[in-house]
Design an enzyme around this catalytic site. Structure first.
Site, short mmCIF file in Angstrom:
data_model
loop_
_atom_site.label_atom_id
_atom_site.label_comp_id
_atom_site.label_asym_id
_atom_site.label_seq_id
_atom_site.Cartn_x
_atom_site.Cartn_y
_atom_site.Cartn_z
N ARG A 199 18.89 36.63 47.06
CA ARG A 199 18.33 35.74 46.03
C ARG A 199 17.12 34.95 46.52
NH1 ARG A 199 21.17 38.84 44.24
NH2 ARG A 199 23.00 38.59 42.89
N SER A 208 24.52 32.23 36.76
CA SER A 208 25.22 32.01 38.03
C SER A 208 24.62 30.80 38.75
CB SER A 208 25.10 33.27 38.89
OG SER A 208 25.83 33.14 40.07
N GLU A 261 21.90 28.49 43.41
CA GLU A 261 21.14 29.67 43.04
C GLU A 261 20.18 29.32 41.90
OE1 GLU A 261 22.03 34.08 41.12
OE2 GLU A 261 23.38 33.31 42.66
#
Length: 299
Positions: A172, A221, A291
């Site tokens: 990520r 998320s 995130e």
């Protein structure tokens, strides 16, 4: 805020004091100093070349994985619209996509061309620019596995093409230059059968629908999965399922999703996330990493 006279002339749309809440999934947060929707790549390049170097620039896709703080975002937010949402098939395994193209459009275009391997992009609720920058992934795959190269307009206005090896990808994360805007990307899959590709896309869509609160005001998320663990399981174990701060709530359906139940401020959403991090640290000793991007200034 800078006066109108200090802004370069554009062929696209340049809006001062633009509300960002309608453009992000959480439907919360403040305003952008300026919102720029360029007409094409050249319009974006010209604008950035002429823009005062001290004015910060940030790209905005579908706003799915983002908290815009209540004090808003200073400088210029660049949003790539329809001129950047085209997808072109290059050959039997490669497609070139505009930075504003959605994951659904990319995967559907690949399906129509008989290109397999990019079905997972169907499940990423964002645009090419966003998941190239953040190495978006799902269902065991990541953007870095299918990306060949991307075209990027730097803060200076220069257009450069960067191969995947130059992006320093990790989980990520990428090392794309700060304030750069991804305007296009080339993805490569493998030859496949369109019917089988559609079946896999349907499976992914069903799985997401069953496990995630897709019809809510959410940011997707929230926290990265720690090595060898699942963020949702750690959050659940820490007793955070359904936890609320104001009108912000940890989803009952999927603990790694935060929800705006109606009138939550971005401050409440972020405070809830920090409380989840604190409880998980106390419960498991693991420090969850955000995130979701958190941008702008507190009110």
């Amino acid at each position: 805020m800078s006066g109108v006279a200090t802004m370069p002339r554009v062929r696209g749309k340049l809006t001062p004091d633009a509300p960002l809440a309608p453009l992000v999934w959480f439907k919360s947060g403040g305003r952008a100093g300026w919102l720029f929707e360029p007409a094409d790549v050249a319009d974006l390049q010209d604008f950035l070349r002429q823009l005062d170097r001290d004015v910060p620039v940030m790209g905005l896709g579908l706003g799915s994985n983002m908290i815009v703080r209540d004090g808003g975002v200073p400088g210029v937010v660049v949003r790539l619209g329809k001129p950047f949402a085209r997808v072109e098939v290059l050959d039997g395994t490669a497609i070139r996509c505009g930075g504003g193209a959605s994951g659904i459009l990319v995967s559907s275009s690949a399906r129509d061309a008989g290109i397999a391997g990019v079905e997972f992009l169907r499940s990423i609720p964002g645009t090419v620019g966003g998941f190239v920058r953040m190495n978006g992934g799902a269902y065991g795959r990541e953007t870095c596995e299918v990306l060949v190269e991307c075209d990027v307009v730097l803060r200076s206005g220069e257009l450069v093409t960067l191969p995947v090896a130059a992006l320093g990808y990790s989980y990520r994360h990428s090392e794309l230059p700060d304030q750069a805007i991804v305007v296009a990307a080339t993805f490569r899959g493998v030859p496949g059968d369109s019917v089988a590709i559609q079946a896999e896309m349907d499976r992914i869509a069903r799985s997401r629908e069953e496990s995630q609160p897709l019809r809510s005001r959410t940011g997707g998320s929230t926290f990265k999965n720690p090595p060898g663990d699942k963020a949702w399981a750690l959050i659940d174990k820490a007793g955070c399922r359904g936890l609320q701060v104001g009108d912000a709530q940890v989803s009952e359906k999927h603990c790694n999703f935060l929800l705006n139940l109606g009138s939550a401020t971005s401050a409440e959403i972020e405070a809830l996330g920090e409380e989840v991090r604190r409880r998980v640290k106390d419960s498991s000793g693991i420090e969850l990493e955000w995130e979701i991007q958190r941008i702008g200034e507190a009110k």
